[in-house]
Design an enzyme around this catalytic site. Structure first.
Site, PDB file in Angstrom:
ATOM      1  N   LYS A   1       0.810  -1.204   0.000  1.00 38.56           N
ATOM      2  CA  LYS A   1       0.000   0.000   0.000  1.00 38.56           C
ATOM      3  C   LYS A   1       0.858   1.275   0.000  1.00 38.56           C
ATOM      4  O   LYS A   1       2.061   1.219   0.271  1.00 38.56           O
ATOM      5  CB  LYS A   1      -0.965  -0.046   1.183  1.00 38.56           C
ATOM      6  CG  LYS A   1      -1.948  -1.220   1.074  1.00 38.56           C
ATOM      7  CD  LYS A   1      -2.961  -1.242   2.206  1.00 38.56           C
ATOM      8  CE  LYS A   1      -3.935  -2.387   2.038  1.00 38.56           C
ATOM      9  NZ  LYS A   1      -4.964  -2.427   3.108  1.00 38.56           N
TER      10      LYS A   1
ATOM     11  N   PHE B   1     -16.045   3.026   6.970  1.00 39.57           N
ATOM     12  CA  PHE B   1     -14.659   3.350   6.632  1.00 39.57           C
ATOM     13  C   PHE B   1     -14.409   3.436   5.129  1.00 39.57           C
ATOM     14  O   PHE B   1     -13.293   3.749   4.708  1.00 39.57           O
ATOM     15  CB  PHE B   1     -13.714   2.294   7.225  1.00 39.57           C
ATOM     16  CG  PHE B   1     -13.987   0.888   6.739  1.00 39.57           C
ATOM     17  CD1 PHE B   1     -13.512   0.435   5.517  1.00 39.57           C
ATOM     18  CD2 PHE B   1     -14.734   0.009   7.514  1.00 39.57           C
ATOM     19  CE1 PHE B   1     -13.765  -0.848   5.066  1.00 39.57           C
ATOM     20  CE2 PHE B   1     -14.988  -1.284   7.090  1.00 39.57           C
ATOM     21  CZ  PHE B   1     -14.504  -1.716   5.850  1.00 39.57           C
TER      22      PHE B   1
ATOM     23  N   ARG C   1       1.827  -7.164   8.875  1.00 39.51           N
ATOM     24  CA  ARG C   1       1.069  -5.986   9.288  1.00 39.51           C
ATOM     25  C   ARG C   1       1.516  -5.480  10.655  1.00 39.51           C
ATOM     26  O   ARG C   1       1.450  -4.279  10.922  1.00 39.51           O
ATOM     27  CB  ARG C   1      -0.420  -6.308   9.282  1.00 39.51           C
ATOM     28  CG  ARG C   1      -1.015  -6.339   7.868  1.00 39.51           C
ATOM     29  CD  ARG C   1      -2.432  -6.815   7.879  1.00 39.51           C
ATOM     30  NE  ARG C   1      -3.052  -6.720   6.541  1.00 39.51           N
ATOM     31  CZ  ARG C   1      -4.049  -7.486   6.145  1.00 39.51           C
ATOM     32  NH1 ARG C   1      -4.552  -8.401   6.963  1.00 39.51           N
ATOM     33  NH2 ARG C   1      -4.550  -7.344   4.927  1.00 39.51           N
TER      34      ARG C   1
ATOM     35  N   ASN D   1      -2.841  -0.475   7.079  1.00 41.45           N
ATOM     36  CA  ASN D   1      -2.270  -1.747   7.540  1.00 41.45           C
ATOM     37  C   ASN D   1      -1.235  -2.327   6.576  1.00 41.45           C
ATOM     38  O   ASN D   1      -0.957  -3.523   6.592  1.00 41.45           O
ATOM     39  CB  ASN D   1      -3.380  -2.756   7.816  1.00 41.45           C
ATOM     40  CG  ASN D   1      -4.230  -3.043   6.591  1.00 41.45           C
ATOM     41  OD1 ASN D   1      -3.974  -2.543   5.499  1.00 41.45           O
ATOM     42  ND2 ASN D   1      -5.260  -3.853   6.769  1.00 41.45           N
TER      43      ASN D   1
ATOM     44  N   HIS E   1      -2.250  -5.720   1.442  1.00 36.22           N
ATOM     45  CA  HIS E   1      -3.549  -6.341   1.147  1.00 36.22           C
ATOM     46  C   HIS E   1      -3.338  -7.787   0.747  1.00 36.22           C
ATOM     47  O   HIS E   1      -2.334  -8.131   0.121  1.00 36.22           O
ATOM     48  CB  HIS E   1      -4.244  -5.593   0.000  1.00 36.22           C
ATOM     49  CG  HIS E   1      -5.421  -6.327  -0.571  1.00 36.22           C
ATOM     50  ND1 HIS E   1      -6.690  -6.236  -0.033  1.00 36.22           N
ATOM     51  CD2 HIS E   1      -5.510  -7.196  -1.621  1.00 36.22           C
ATOM     52  CE1 HIS E   1      -7.503  -7.005  -0.739  1.00 36.22           C
ATOM     53  NE2 HIS E   1      -6.818  -7.589  -1.710  1.00 36.22           N
TER      54      HIS E   1
END
Length: 212
Positions: free
Chosen positions: A20, A66, A114, A124, A127
């Site tokens: 990410k 979220f 994570r 986090n 994915h």
């Protein structure tokens, strides 16, 4: 009469991993951990998604509180999409990732990715696909040109050929006849790559694909 036993088969799964935006500077370090954990990196690309593309990718999360923050976060910078392969890739990758909430991961799974790289429940770091079917969908989203087994047969194959292959090939051959290049096979191959109907439509391609 001697009975012939079938040859043993090893089924290798594929799953999608995303590094990410907030940990993209740790790309090489994370990839090294992935390889040392027994995964093969089949294909990867660095890209940046628009908020709309993130919404499509996380469509199953639509409507949750979220969701706006998730799409804003995932579109905030470049990310790395990776196809991973190994036996039971989906479950092993989820195990290596640890809980989705990085704070909880540090308490319960301190050696998970994570726990090491994530910040909180939203940021986090990585994915992972939740199931084999979601892995197939997510891989097709990030790598539309990739063929996933089992390869379609029968009517499904005919439908695919009629819908995607024949129109594109016909247009390519028509363009080839008009252009009359000195090396027609190479020209047609380049044309088909450029006009691939499954070519990803991404807002911004950061680098060329890396094939490993």
């Amino acid at each position: 009469m001697q009975m012939l036993m079938p040859e043993p088969q090893i089924f290798v799964e594929r799953t999608l991993a995303l590094i990410k935006p907030d940990v993209i500077d740790k790309e090489e370090e994370i990839e090294d951990l992935i390889l040392r954990s027994g995964f093969l990196i089949v294909q990867k690309r660095k890209l940046q998604l628009s908020p709309e593309q993130c919404s499509n990718f996380y469509a199953d999360q639509y409507g949750k509180v979220f969701f706006p923050n998730l799409t804003a976060y995932m579109s905030s910078g470049p990310l790395v999409a990776i196809i991973l392969a190994r036996h039971c890739a989906v479950s092993y990758w989820k195990e290596l990732l640890g809980p989705s909430n990085s704070v909880r991961a540090r308490r319960t799974h301190p050696h998970s990715l994570r726990a090491m790289y994530g910040t909180d429940d939203l940021r986090n770091a990585l994915h992972g696909s939740l199931s084999i079917s979601s892995a197939e969908r997510e891989i097709r989203f990030m790598f539309p040109e990739v063929i996933l087994e089992p390869i379609p047969t029968g009517q499904r194959a005919r439908d695919y050929l009629n819908l995607y292959v024949k129109p594109t090939l016909l247009a390519g051959l028509t363009a080839l006849c008009k252009e009359k290049p000195s090396d027609p096979m190479t020209w047609l191959a380049d044309w088909l790559i450029e006009h691939n109907p499954n070519k990803p439509r991404l807002q911004h391609q950061m680098t060329e694909e890396d094939h490993q």
